[in-house]
Design a protein around this motif. Structure first.
Motif, short mmCIF file in Angstrom:
data_model
loop_
_atom_site.label_atom_id
_atom_site.label_comp_id
_atom_site.label_asym_id
_atom_site.label_seq_id
_atom_site.Cartn_x
_atom_site.Cartn_y
_atom_site.Cartn_z
N TYR A 1 -3.99 1.72 8.74
CA TYR A 1 -3.73 2.48 7.51
C TYR A 1 -4.04 3.96 7.73
O TYR A 1 -5.10 4.33 8.22
CB TYR A 1 -4.59 1.94 6.37
CG TYR A 1 -4.63 2.84 5.16
CD1 TYR A 1 -3.56 2.87 4.27
CD2 TYR A 1 -5.71 3.67 4.91
CE1 TYR A 1 -3.58 3.70 3.16
CE2 TYR A 1 -5.74 4.49 3.80
CZ TYR A 1 -4.68 4.51 2.93
OH TYR A 1 -4.69 5.33 1.84
N VAL A 2 -3.09 4.81 7.36
CA VAL A 2 -3.26 6.26 7.38
C VAL A 2 -2.80 6.78 6.04
O VAL A 2 -1.64 6.57 5.65
CB VAL A 2 -2.42 6.93 8.51
CG1 VAL A 2 -2.55 8.44 8.45
CG2 VAL A 2 -2.82 6.39 9.87
N GLU A 3 -3.73 7.45 5.33
CA GLU A 3 -3.36 7.99 4.03
C GLU A 3 -2.17 8.91 4.20
O GLU A 3 -2.13 9.74 5.11
CB GLU A 3 -4.53 8.75 3.42
CG GLU A 3 -4.28 9.12 1.98
CD GLU A 3 -5.52 9.67 1.31
OE1 GLU A 3 -5.38 10.26 0.23
OE2 GLU A 3 -6.63 9.51 1.85
N GLU A 4 -1.20 8.74 3.35
CA GLU A 4 0.09 9.43 3.48
C GLU A 4 -0.07 10.94 3.56
O GLU A 4 -0.53 11.59 2.64
CB GLU A 4 0.99 9.06 2.30
CG GLU A 4 2.38 9.57 2.46
CD GLU A 4 3.31 9.00 1.39
OE1 GLU A 4 4.51 9.10 1.59
OE2 GLU A 4 2.82 8.48 0.39
N GLY B 1 0.43 4.32 -0.53
CA GLY B 1 -0.06 5.59 -0.01
C GLY B 1 -0.21 5.66 1.49
O GLY B 1 -0.82 6.59 2.00
N CYS B 2 0.35 4.71 2.23
CA CYS B 2 0.23 4.72 3.70
C CYS B 2 1.44 5.39 4.34
O CYS B 2 2.58 5.15 3.94
CB CYS B 2 0.10 3.29 4.22
SG CYS B 2 -0.14 3.21 6.02
N SER B 3 1.17 6.20 5.36
CA SER B 3 2.25 6.90 6.07
C SER B 3 3.27 5.96 6.71
O SER B 3 4.42 6.30 6.88
CB SER B 3 1.66 7.79 7.17
OG SER B 3 0.95 8.86 6.60
N VAL C 1 0.86 -1.18 0.00
CA VAL C 1 0.00 0.00 0.00
C VAL C 1 0.90 1.23 0.00
O VAL C 1 1.31 1.74 1.04
CB VAL C 1 -0.96 0.01 1.21
CG1 VAL C 1 -1.87 1.22 1.16
CG2 VAL C 1 -1.76 -1.28 1.25
N ASP D 1 -10.61 -3.27 0.36
CA ASP D 1 -10.30 -1.92 0.81
C ASP D 1 -8.92 -1.53 0.32
O ASP D 1 -8.19 -2.35 -0.24
CB ASP D 1 -10.35 -1.82 2.34
CG ASP D 1 -11.77 -1.92 2.89
OD1 ASP D 1 -12.67 -1.29 2.32
OD2 ASP D 1 -11.96 -2.63 3.89
N VAL D 2 -8.51 -0.31 0.60
CA VAL D 2 -7.19 0.18 0.18
C VAL D 2 -6.08 -0.66 0.79
O VAL D 2 -5.09 -0.97 0.13
CB VAL D 2 -7.02 1.67 0.59
CG1 VAL D 2 -5.61 2.16 0.31
CG2 VAL D 2 -8.03 2.54 -0.12
#
Length: 95
Positions: free
Chosen positions: A42-45, A16-18, A14, A85-86
């Motif tokens: 998961y945390v969007e970057e 886009g994860c921070s 993934v 999911d993402v």
């Protein structure tokens, strides 16, 4: 089960994860949640985050998974990546 024996996140695709740094998860521990085995950590970057270690699976809410005993993951390691999911646990297997 002690924290020393928790399964590691062997890979995370993934981008886009921070917590994802070069396909390696750097959260201290992740939680698998929901009806789709999603990575609840998961945390969007927005900015790079995490610790200088490979993440472990801290908890799994998917009681019907063959790797789950008392809401703890017993797999040797898990893979996280896009699924329903993402960010999902790709190691999940319904029992």
């Amino acid at each position: 089960m002690s924290t020393m024996s928790l399964p590691i996140v062997s890979t995370c695709s993934v981008a886009g994860c921070s917590y994802n740094h070069d396909h390696d998860c750097h959260a201290a521990a992740i939680t698998i949640t929901g009806t789709t085995s999603s990575c609840g950590t998961y945390v969007e970057e927005a900015a790079k985050a995490g610790v200088d270690a490979t993440a472990q699976v801290g908890a799994c809410h998917r009681a019907e998974c063959v790797h789950n005993t008392s809401l703890e993951c017993g797999a040797e390691s898990v893979e996280i990546g896009p699924g329903a999911d993402v960010a999902d646990c790709l190691t999940y297997s319904a029992g």
